[in-house]
Design an enzyme around this catalytic site. Structure first.
Site, PDB file in Angstrom:
ATOM      1  N   SER A 477      32.351  21.246  -2.165  1.00 49.87           N
ATOM      2  CA  SER A 477      33.697  21.041  -1.627  1.00 49.87           C
ATOM      3  C   SER A 477      34.551  22.223  -2.066  1.00 49.87           C
ATOM      4  O   SER A 477      34.635  22.523  -3.257  1.00 49.87           O
ATOM      5  CB  SER A 477      34.295  19.736  -2.159  1.00 49.87           C
ATOM      6  OG  SER A 477      33.491  18.633  -1.815  1.00 49.87           O
ATOM      7  N   CYS A 649      36.342  11.385  -3.900  1.00 47.11           N
ATOM      8  CA  CYS A 649      35.365  12.462  -3.940  1.00 47.11           C
ATOM      9  C   CYS A 649      34.570  12.398  -5.237  1.00 47.11           C
ATOM     10  O   CYS A 649      35.146  12.217  -6.315  1.00 47.11           O
ATOM     11  CB  CYS A 649      36.047  13.827  -3.817  1.00 47.11           C
ATOM     12  SG  CYS A 649      34.882  15.213  -3.811  1.00 47.11           S
ATOM     13  N   ASP A 694      34.249  11.903   0.312  1.00 49.47           N
ATOM     14  CA  ASP A 694      33.440  13.124   0.255  1.00 49.47           C
ATOM     15  C   ASP A 694      32.519  12.949  -0.950  1.00 49.47           C
ATOM     16  O   ASP A 694      32.886  13.274  -2.073  1.00 49.47           O
ATOM     17  CB  ASP A 694      34.355  14.338   0.091  1.00 49.47           C
ATOM     18  CG  ASP A 694      33.577  15.651   0.082  1.00 49.47           C
ATOM     19  OD1 ASP A 694      32.341  15.613   0.220  1.00 49.47           O
ATOM     20  OD2 ASP A 694      34.219  16.710  -0.077  1.00 49.47           O
ATOM     21  N   TRP A 696      28.398  12.662  -2.840  1.00 52.68           N
ATOM     22  CA  TRP A 696      27.057  13.235  -2.850  1.00 52.68           C
ATOM     23  C   TRP A 696      26.170  12.503  -3.847  1.00 52.68           C
ATOM     24  O   TRP A 696      26.649  11.749  -4.665  1.00 52.68           O
ATOM     25  CB  TRP A 696      27.105  14.724  -3.211  1.00 52.68           C
ATOM     26  CG  TRP A 696      27.799  14.999  -4.502  1.00 52.68           C
ATOM     27  CD1 TRP A 696      27.253  14.970  -5.769  1.00 52.68           C
ATOM     28  CD2 TRP A 696      29.186  15.338  -4.692  1.00 52.68           C
ATOM     29  NE1 TRP A 696      28.191  15.268  -6.718  1.00 52.68           N
ATOM     30  CE2 TRP A 696      29.400  15.495  -6.089  1.00 52.68           C
ATOM     31  CE3 TRP A 696      30.266  15.518  -3.818  1.00 52.68           C
ATOM     32  CZ2 TRP A 696      30.647  15.829  -6.627  1.00 52.68           C
ATOM     33  CZ3 TRP A 696      31.491  15.841  -4.370  1.00 52.68           C
ATOM     34  CH2 TRP A 696      31.680  15.996  -5.739  1.00 52.68           C
TER      35      TRP A 696
END
Length: 696
Positions: A477, A649, A694, A696
């Protein structure tokens, strides 16, 4: 791409010696290239063409295939009226696994069904415009979909356009009544939206009239996705037999299929032939638009450690210099970075393979006469000529755990029969448990496995085609805003370093490269990397007065640093801002409170209304961002119920799930809603574009 642009690209490829852009295996490109080569030869002669290639400073172009080879490939193209069934195999892939499965199934299917034609198709290339999807799909009778899900239940880049069109256009009725289909989904069970894309496409295909051949296959990369794939296609074969085998052959069993081990064609060259590749490594091929196939070379301008010396971990702030390039980005976007393997890793690979680092070679995916190897299923090779050292450094994934197909390829090139048998056993159904324990659970890398079987010495062509996957870009990001840093792309990266169950110290490829990179502010001979920008929907509200809630512990702070830079730049131009709350988390204020001074400055300037920090290692109990959110429940509900946006995030497996549950609880309790209405409310936040993740 229109035909004029395509022809010009191919002419440029012929003149410069560069490979044509996006050579996904299109026969159309090869036919054009053949015609252009012939015309050029008539006009200027072979000597001039050779001179152009020599002066271009780029690898030699692949020679145009002779007419006989061209006609042979044209004969393979299905004629709509030739009576053969057409089977379309669509893939949506991020790392190449879905594409590999599609090609593997197609190769075996070609051997089983001689009266059918199989086409492996990239979903993004299948239709030039969105409206073309409907027209083309209506003509398909049998379609197999191989669809990966990544991130927060998102489609892969090459399937995003199709997925958006297909999932939003579900008011057509049963328009796919002539289609028989099957879907194999690829994902990781550790993530909340496990195989979301494949499941949804499977459901939508059935709802819109398609006839499902077999239940959707659920591939789990957390275990052995190859076993999941094998189980799915074993169910698929009997159904395809009914559709594709001739009646007179329907009662006989198909000939057992032995998959050939793919290999590139390798031509060893003189060292001087690869000097220009080693020195320039120009990846963009002259493209104005940079993407994953055509990244931009960017120097490292700044690198600094964000943790204090008291921390036993590391987090790097890195800045890529994009001044003088046409590369641009927007706040909230991602940057893809192609890093290099550590020298120590590469030296180990050279020793295991038995090659000198200075060995120079060229690599091709076709035969000398231009005929594609392995039916055109090989991925385009990397730039060559180059040395073994360069190839292993830039293009080979040496540290991931090997898949079963890799073990089979190693077995084929093991001179010790016992080692070969052991490798085949690990790849077999009877060795499933042992494979799971010895390779997956133990996190054994490719190099560790090869070292256990010293007689396995695959040639370079096999190694790069069947054993070492292509080294993939790492995504981050972007932690800056172009309003504040128009010529720099900032990255915030935690160093990945830890001991595996085998005792190996695993060092993340990209984070380790960043940790040891040399910035231009310290040395003109600075580090650089090929990078590109991937657009994201993780954006601030179009109306800056809309209030926002940001949740980002650790490096999850990255996009919010960009958000706050953006808000500060807007404020300095007189723009009115809505309220902004940031929940940040770290272990200890004295160790890993990254960007502390910047965050305090954002708060003092008014770009940030409130900074709330959870320290998990300072008090008697561990405190995380979700605990701080619960304490501010009434305040958060007030923002959400008045149209505010929520952004999260960071880690998808732990933090994002906990934050989602906390948000659910806040909505239910503060809004006095029952469980069902709460679920609908939170889902509507996502559907309306007010709840972004966002992860991961």
């Amino acid at each position: 791409m229109d035909s004029t642009a395509s022809a010009l690209d191919l002419l440029a490829a012929l003149l410069t010696g560069r490979a044509p852009p996006s050579s996904e295996g299109d026969d159309h490109h090869r036919r054009l290239l053949a015609l252009l080569a012939t015309s050029l030869a008539v006009l200027v002669g072979c000597g001039v063409a050779l001179l152009v290639r020599r002066s271009s400073g780029s690898p030699q172009a692949v020679p145009a295939p002779p007419l006989a080879a061209k006609k042979a490939r044209e004969a393979e193209e299905p004629d709509p009226d030739d009576g053969r069934q057409r089977v379309a195999l669509f893939f949506g892939t991020q790392t190449g696994t879905a594409e590999g499965f599609a090609k593997a199934l197609a190769e075996e299917a070609k051997a089983r069904y001689d009266r059918a034609v199989f086409k492996v198709l990239d979903l993004d290339d299948y239709a030039a415009e969105d409206q073309d999807y409907e027209e083309k799909l209506k003509k398909e009778n049998i379609a197999l979909f191989f669809l990966a899900t990544y991130g927060d239940g998102e489609p892969t880049d090459n399937a995003a356009r199709f997925y958006k069109w297909f999932s939003e256009g579900n008011e057509k009725g049963e328009w796919l009544s002539n289609l028989r289909f099957a879907v194999f989904a690829l994902g990781n069970r550790q993530y909340e939206h496990f195989n979301k894309v494949g499941k949804e496409v499977d459901q939508l295909l059935a709802e819109q009239g398609g006839k499902r051949l077999v239940p959707v296959g659920l591939g789990d990369d957390d275990q052995c996705i190859e076993d999941d794939f094998n189980a799915w296609y074993e169910l698929l074969w009997p159904e395809l037999d009914k559709l594709l085998r001739a009646e007179e052959n329907s009662s006989t069993a198909p000939t057992p299929y032995m998959a050939a081990i793919p290999a590139y064609r390798i031509v060893f060259t003189k060292p001087e032939d690869e000097k220009h590749i080693n020195k320039s490594f120009s990846l963009s091929n002259g493209h104005v638009v940079y993407d994953i196939q055509h990244p931009c070379r960017a120097n490292v301008a700044v690198r600094r450690e964000l943790h204090t010396p008291a921390s036993d971990r590391s987090c790097i702030h890195l800045e890529f210099d994009i001044a003088g390039t046409s590369l641009t980005y927007e706040t909230g976007d991602h940057v893809g970075v192609y890093a290099e393997n550590l020298t120590e890793t590469v030296e180990e690979a050279e020793k295991l393979l038995g090659y000198s680092p200075d060995t120079s070679f060229s690599i091709y995916a076709d035969q000398e006469d231009g005929t594609p190897l392995f039916g055109g299923s090989l991925p385009p090779p990397f730039p060559s000529p180059c040395t073994v050292r360069v190839a292993l450094t830039r293009y080979a994934d040496l540290l991931s755990s090997p898949k079963k197909s890799v073990l089979i390829a190693l077995a084929a090139h093991a001179s010790d029969p016992k080692e070969a048998e052991r490798l085949r056993h690990l790849a077999s159904p009877s060795g499933k448990k042992e494979y799971s324990q010895w390779i997956i659970a133990s996190q054994r890398s490719l190099l560790e496995v090869i070292s256990e079987f010293p007689s396995a010495k695959p040639p370079l062509g096999v190694f790069f085609a069947a054993i070492a996957p292509r080294l993939q870009p790492r995504y981050y990001s972007i932690s800056s805003s172009p309003r504040m840093a128009p010529t720099r792309i900032h990255v915030t990266c935690a160093l990945a370093c830890g001991q595996t169950p085998t005792g190996r110290i695993h060092k993340g490829v990209c984070s380790t490269w960043m940790k040891h990179s040399t910035p231009s502010e310290e040395n003109q001979e600075c580090s650089w990397a090929p990078i590109f920008v991937r657009q994201s929907n993780f954006k601030l509200p179009a109306d800056p007065t809309v209030p926002i809630i940001m949740v980002g512990p650790g490096t999850g702070l990255a996009p919010f640093r960009g958000f706050l830079q953006e808000r500060l730049a807007l404020k300095e131009t007189g723009v009115e801002l809505g309220r902004a709350i940031l929940f940040f988390g770290c272990r200890n204020r004295q160790m890993d409170f990254i960007y502390e001074d910047e965050l305090n400055n954002f708060a003092e300037s008014g770009a940030l209304s409130e900074l709330i920090v959870a320290f998990s290692r300072e008090g008697p109990t561990k405190e995380y961002v979700q605990h701080k959110m619960a304490e501010k429940a009434a305040d958060l509900w007030s923002i959400i119920s008045q149209g505010g946006y929520v952004y999260v995030c960071g880690d998808a497996k732990g933090m994002a799930r906990d934050v989602h549950r906390t948000l659910h609880t806040i909505v239910q309790e503060q809004g006095s809603l029952d469980s069902s209405k709460t679920e609908s409310y939170v889902k509507s936040l996502q559907m309306d574009g007010r709840y972004f993740r966002d992860v991961w």
